[in-house]
Design a protein around this motif. Structure first.
Motif, PDB file in Angstrom:
ATOM      1  N   ILE A   1      31.546  42.906  54.952  1.00 58.80           N
ATOM      2  CA  ILE A   1      31.977  44.108  54.226  1.00 58.80           C
ATOM      3  C   ILE A   1      31.569  45.366  54.996  1.00 58.80           C
ATOM      4  CG2 ILE A   1      31.742  45.434  52.088  1.00 58.80           C
ATOM      5  CD1 ILE A   1      31.176  42.768  50.660  1.00 58.80           C
ATOM      6  N   PHE A   2      30.309  45.375  55.478  1.00 58.91           N
ATOM      7  CA  PHE A   2      29.797  46.524  56.233  1.00 58.91           C
ATOM      8  C   PHE A   2      30.680  46.816  57.448  1.00 58.91           C
ATOM      9  CE2 PHE A   2      27.394  48.088  59.868  1.00 58.91           C
ATOM     10  CZ  PHE A   2      26.766  49.214  59.357  1.00 58.91           C
TER      11      PHE A   2
ATOM     12  N   ILE B   1      20.978  32.808  50.656  1.00 64.23           N
ATOM     13  CA  ILE B   1      20.582  33.984  51.422  1.00 64.23           C
ATOM     14  C   ILE B   1      21.449  34.196  52.660  1.00 64.23           C
ATOM     15  CG2 ILE B   1      18.772  32.734  52.685  1.00 64.23           C
ATOM     16  CD1 ILE B   1      18.808  36.464  51.628  1.00 64.23           C
ATOM     17  N   TRP B   2      21.795  33.109  53.362  1.00 60.98           N
ATOM     18  CA  TRP B   2      22.598  33.279  54.574  1.00 60.98           C
ATOM     19  C   TRP B   2      24.070  33.526  54.247  1.00 60.98           C
ATOM     20  CZ3 TRP B   2      20.463  34.958  58.598  1.00 60.98           C
ATOM     21  CH2 TRP B   2      19.180  34.547  58.979  1.00 60.98           C
ATOM     22  N   ASP B   3      24.559  32.942  53.158  1.00 63.05           N
ATOM     23  CA  ASP B   3      25.925  33.263  52.724  1.00 63.05           C
ATOM     24  C   ASP B   3      26.026  34.745  52.381  1.00 63.05           C
ATOM     25  OD1 ASP B   3      26.392  30.590  52.988  1.00 63.05           O
ATOM     26  OD2 ASP B   3      26.882  30.210  50.882  1.00 63.05           O
ATOM     27  N   MET B   4      25.017  35.241  51.654  1.00 61.14           N
ATOM     28  CA  MET B   4      24.974  36.662  51.290  1.00 61.14           C
ATOM     29  C   MET B   4      24.908  37.535  52.540  1.00 61.14           C
ATOM     30  SD  MET B   4      24.962  37.677  48.053  1.00 61.14           S
ATOM     31  CE  MET B   4      24.055  39.215  48.244  1.00 61.14           C
TER      32      MET B   4
ATOM     33  N   LEU C   1      25.828  48.305  47.955  1.00 59.76           N
ATOM     34  CA  LEU C   1      24.756  47.714  47.150  1.00 59.76           C
ATOM     35  C   LEU C   1      25.321  47.121  45.862  1.00 59.76           C
ATOM     36  CD1 LEU C   1      21.786  47.121  46.607  1.00 59.76           C
ATOM     37  CD2 LEU C   1      21.567  49.442  45.680  1.00 59.76           C
ATOM     38  N   LYS C   2      26.257  47.811  45.241  1.00 59.54           N
ATOM     39  CA  LYS C   2      26.868  47.294  44.007  1.00 59.54           C
ATOM     40  C   LYS C   2      27.665  46.018  44.285  1.00 59.54           C
ATOM     41  CE  LYS C   2      27.174  51.816  41.746  1.00 59.54           C
ATOM     42  NZ  LYS C   2      28.083  52.903  41.290  1.00 59.54           N
ATOM     43  N   ARG C   3      28.302  45.948  45.449  1.00 58.22           N
ATOM     44  CA  ARG C   3      29.039  44.729  45.787  1.00 58.22           C
ATOM     45  C   ARG C   3      28.061  43.579  46.047  1.00 58.22           C
ATOM     46  NH1 ARG C   3      31.549  48.061  44.243  1.00 58.22           N
ATOM     47  NH2 ARG C   3      31.035  46.783  42.441  1.00 58.22           N
TER      48      ARG C   3
END
Length: 295
Positions: free
Chosen positions: A155-156, A145-148, A180-182
């Motif tokens: 990216i944002f 979760i934290w890596d994500m 979202l797709k990424r």
């Protein structure tokens, strides 16, 4: 609730800081543009730094209000995420001139209140991504979760930089769906890998520690000190002892500008601050910059 005059000063500050820059804009100019006296300005903000902080808070609260409105809509997590990302990009793009000016002149001064605001904003952003990603993908991504969270924010912000500096024309709706797709791609890659070979980089303990550490704060520079001195000059514009303190501030200013600032001169000038409690914060800032390691 914010008073109309306070809101006027904030919006005028945004406009002037965006066109002239934080350092080059004086409190008198802001007051004149608002058709108020300089004294009236100080009824709402004790300094230009205080106004800058209020601008950040005003700007951030506008984004948060729009995000909460989307939260209250009957949407699925994926749709809500797309709308909220779009909202962030849209609000920031509306004030990109102000942001560009702050970045170009490195105008954000060192100030405990501003530091706290920036830290809380970062923590809030991390917690938002953690929450929405868990809502979208569920327990399957708990180990990552934290890596994500970190990767998606990266990216944002990369695309945000393109929007702010107008490197290219971007369709915000398409971009929001693209993010979202990424995220889908990242989740597919992480959850489909061998957990023994693809261990997460950031554990919950590591991330909590990272969020709390002061290394996330902007580092003090001589530019910060000079900006604070400039602000002090503004505050003492109508002071009965203006001449006395202005001489001290100008000597400090010239000494700080030197490539090798002389500590005895700075200490001597700071001794003159004892009669001016209004300068306690400035004194602490200068002492911490030059003498913290010697204490």
């Amino acid at each position: 609730m914010m008073k109309e005059k306070e809101k006027l000063i904030i919006e005028t500050g945004i406009k002037l800081f965006a066109t002239k820059g934080f350092t080059a804009t004086s409190i008198q100019e802001i007051a004149t543009e608002c058709s108020i006296s300089k004294g009236a300005f100080y009824l709402y903000f004790k300094s230009k730094e205080a106004l800058l902080l209020a601008i950040f808070e005003y700007y951030y609260s506008r984004i948060q209000e729009r995000v909460k409105e989307i939260d209250n809509q009957p949407l699925q997590p994926r749709e809500r995420f797309v709308k909220q990302i779009h909202c962030h990009y849209d609000e920031i793009s509306k004030h990109k001139e102000f942001i560009i000016m702050q970045v170009r002149e490195h105008a954000i001064p060192f100030n405990e209140a501003i530091e706290t605001f920036i830290r809380n904003m970062r923590v809030s952003s991390n917690l938002y991504y953690q929450r929405i990603l868990m809502e979208i993908y569920g327990d399957a991504i708990t180990p990552y979760i934290w890596d994500m969270t970190v990767m998606l924010q990266g990216i944002f912000h990369s695309f945000l930089e393109l929007i702010i500096f107008e490197v290219t024309e971007l369709n915000l709706d398409h971009l929001s769906h693209y993010l979202l797709k990424r995220a889908d791609d990242l989740v597919k890659g992480l959850t489909g890998s061998d957990p023994e070979k693809e261990k997460p980089i950031l554990s919950t303990d590591a991330m909590n520690k990272l969020l709390a550490e002061k290394v996330l704060h902007p580092q003090k520079t001589k530019r910060d000190l000079l900006a604070a001195i400039d602000d002090a000059k503004e505050r003492f514009y109508d002071h009965p002892k203006k001449e006395d303190i202005t001489i001290t501030l100008e000597v400090l200013e010239e000494e700080i500008k030197r490539e090798e600032s002389r500590a005895p001169v700075i200490q001597g000038m700071l001794a003159n601050f004892s009669s001016f409690p209004e300068l306690t914060d400035l004194k602490s800032l200068i002492e911490e910059f030059f003498f913290a390691e010697k204490k």
